[in-house]
Each structure stands twice: as structure tokens, then as C-alpha cells.
Scaffold this active site. Structure first.
Site, short mmCIF file in Angstrom:
data_model
loop_
_atom_site.label_atom_id
_atom_site.label_comp_id
_atom_site.label_asym_id
_atom_site.label_seq_id
_atom_site.Cartn_x
_atom_site.Cartn_y
_atom_site.Cartn_z
N ASP A 10 0.87 -1.16 0.00
CA ASP A 10 0.00 0.00 0.00
C ASP A 10 0.92 1.23 0.00
O ASP A 10 2.10 1.12 0.33
CB ASP A 10 -0.87 -0.03 1.28
N ASP A 12 -0.07 5.15 0.96
CA ASP A 12 -0.24 6.12 2.05
C ASP A 12 -0.31 5.43 3.41
O ASP A 12 -1.13 4.54 3.61
CB ASP A 12 -1.51 6.95 1.81
MG LIG Z 1 -2.67 3.12 3.61
#
Ligand SMILES: [Mg+2]
Length: 253
Positions: A10, A12
Site C-alpha cells: 500500500d 499512504d
Molecule cells: Mg494506507
């Protein structure tokens, strides 16, 4: 810890926070690059193009080809070309989403007899666009949403997210939409299909239990939760289904 062939990150809260890189993640990714291990970035963010995400990564000192970056828009386009060969697509969404579809040589139409209706966030959406999408779905089109977010925060309060509009079209058209963004397993399925991995070869690394970790669990691969973003380790430990590993950060690998 087991060594995997494909590390799916992932972005952020896992690799960076806003404009700041998470040092332990950046070092870990450099190590994978030095060892020639495959890595992918998967993000529900569909407003940024892969080139924009690539430059966000470059700013924190990670050089990655755009082919390794899977936004929900890009993945939607790839998913349609993998599963709906030669489909004619009716689309509501940003130029970025339309470009991603065209890039995969997918034919777009305003016609109400499309094979697939694709919906991403469109800030100029109006009654006619939604009405047309509902009719296309009633005419037999499959409904696919880039992501399921019902709302997102803004300085004014919550604003309607893509999922709000997809649910509206689904309710009127009496269908169950397919969502591409996490926690749906579609992003990992697309990577698996494109590169031919076994599920045991893949691991998902993320900070958000309800999107990232559930995406990996639903797909059926190992998962690594990092305590650098949305869900704290304390909250994760209360969940019924646990990630394969719970780490403070990626320096622990
Ligand atoms: Mg995230």
C-alpha cells in the site's frame, strides 16, 4: 520470516505519509530492489495517474517504473481487459480513468447497450449521467466501481465518494456491483494474472486493516500489518482474523 516473490505495498501510511517517506519502508524497498525481488504498489487513489504516483515516489527516493504502480483506475482497466474481452464500456469518471481504459484498448461508448458500466469519481456527475448508467445496467451491462468509498473527508465535512454513486446505480439497476479497490481482492488478482504468481508467492503490506489486510485475506495470500498509519497494532489485535505478521515497521524484517 518467509521470503516472497512479490511484495505488494500500500502507499499512504505504509510507504509515505503525505509528502514524507517512511524511512523504514524506503530502506526495505531499496533492499528488495538491490536483491532483484519484485515489488508492486497498490493504491485505492484513482485521482492520481501512475506518472504522478511515480513522481511522488521519486520525491522520497524510490525509483519505480509506472508498470509497478496499480491505482484503482489502472487496475479497473486491466481487470476489464482480462475478464471482459472486447467489451464496449460506458464510463462515468475522470479523464484519468478514461485514459486508463483507452490505454488498454477498451472501446468506450455513450450508448445504453454497453457490456460494462464503469464508475469512478466524477465531480461533474449529474442526473442524466446517472440515469443513463442505470438504464445501461438494466439493459444487461455489468457494473464495476473503481472503489467503494461512500464518503471522504474535506475541510467542509464529508463529501460523497464514488461508492455513493455506484450504490445508487446498483439500487436502481437491481444489481451487485464489482469493486476493484481494496478490500476487494481484484487488485491482487490482476497482478497474479499478469505475472503468473501463486498466492503463496505474494504478500500484501499495509497500514489499514479494513482495506489492505482484508484485501490480502480475501485474496488468500499472506499479509503484513505495519503500525505506521491508519490502524494501530492494538486495534488489529482485537480483530477476529489476524494478519500473518504484525510489525511496528519494516525494519523488523
Ligand atoms: Mg494506507
Amino acid at each position: 520470516m518467509k521470503r516472497y516473490k512479490a511484495y505488494c505495498f500500500d502507499l499512504d501510511g505504509t510507504v509515505y505519509r503525505g509528502n514524507e517517506g517512511i524511512e523504514t519502508a524506503v530502506r526495505f524497498i531499496h533492499r528488495l530492489q538491490e536483491e532483484g525481488v519484485e515489488y508492486y504498489f497498490i493504491t485505492n487513489n484513482s485521482s492520481k495517474t501512475p506518472t504522478q504516483l511515480q513522481s511522488a515516489l521519486a520525491k522520497i527516493n524510490i525509483e519505480a517504473p509506472t508498470s509497478r504502480i496499480y491505482s484503482s483506475a489502472i487496475t479497473t482497466a486491466k481487470y476489464i481487459s482480462q475478464h471482459y474481452k472486447n467489451a464496449i464500456v460506458h464510463v462515468i469518471g475522470s479523464d484519468g480513468l478514461k485514459e486508463a481504459l483507452v490505454e488498454e484498448n477498451i472501446a468506450l461508448t455513450d450508448d445504453l447497450n454497453a457490456d460494462v458500466v464503469v464508475m469512478g469519481i466524477d465531480q461533474t456527475v449529474d442526473y442524466m449521467k446517472l440515469a443513463k448508467a442505470t438504464v445501461a445496467v438494466q439493459n444487461g451491462a455489468t457494473l464495476i466501481g473503481t472503489n467503494k468509498d461512500i464518503k471522504f473527508p474535506s475541510e467542509f465535512g464529508f463529501l460523497p465518494g464514488n461508492g455513493s454513486f455506484v450504490e445508487l446505480v446498483a439500487n436502481v439497476g437491481n444489481t451487485d456491483p464489482i469493486y476493484v479497490g481494496k478490500p476487494s481482492p481484484v487488485m491482487l488478482e490482476v497482478i497474479q494474472e499478469e505475472y503468473g504468481y501463486d498466492k503463496e508467492d505474494m504478500v500484501l503490506i499495509g497500514d489499514n486493516y479494513d482495506t489492505d489486510i482484508l484485501c490480502g485475506i480475501q485474496f488468500g495470500c499472506d499479509t503484513i500489518h505495519v503500525n505506521t498509519g491508519v490502524t494501530s497494532t492494538e486495534q488489529v489485535l482485537k480483530k477476529e482474523i489476524q494478519p500473518t505478521y504484525c510489525l511496528e515497521d519494516l525494519s523488523e524484517i
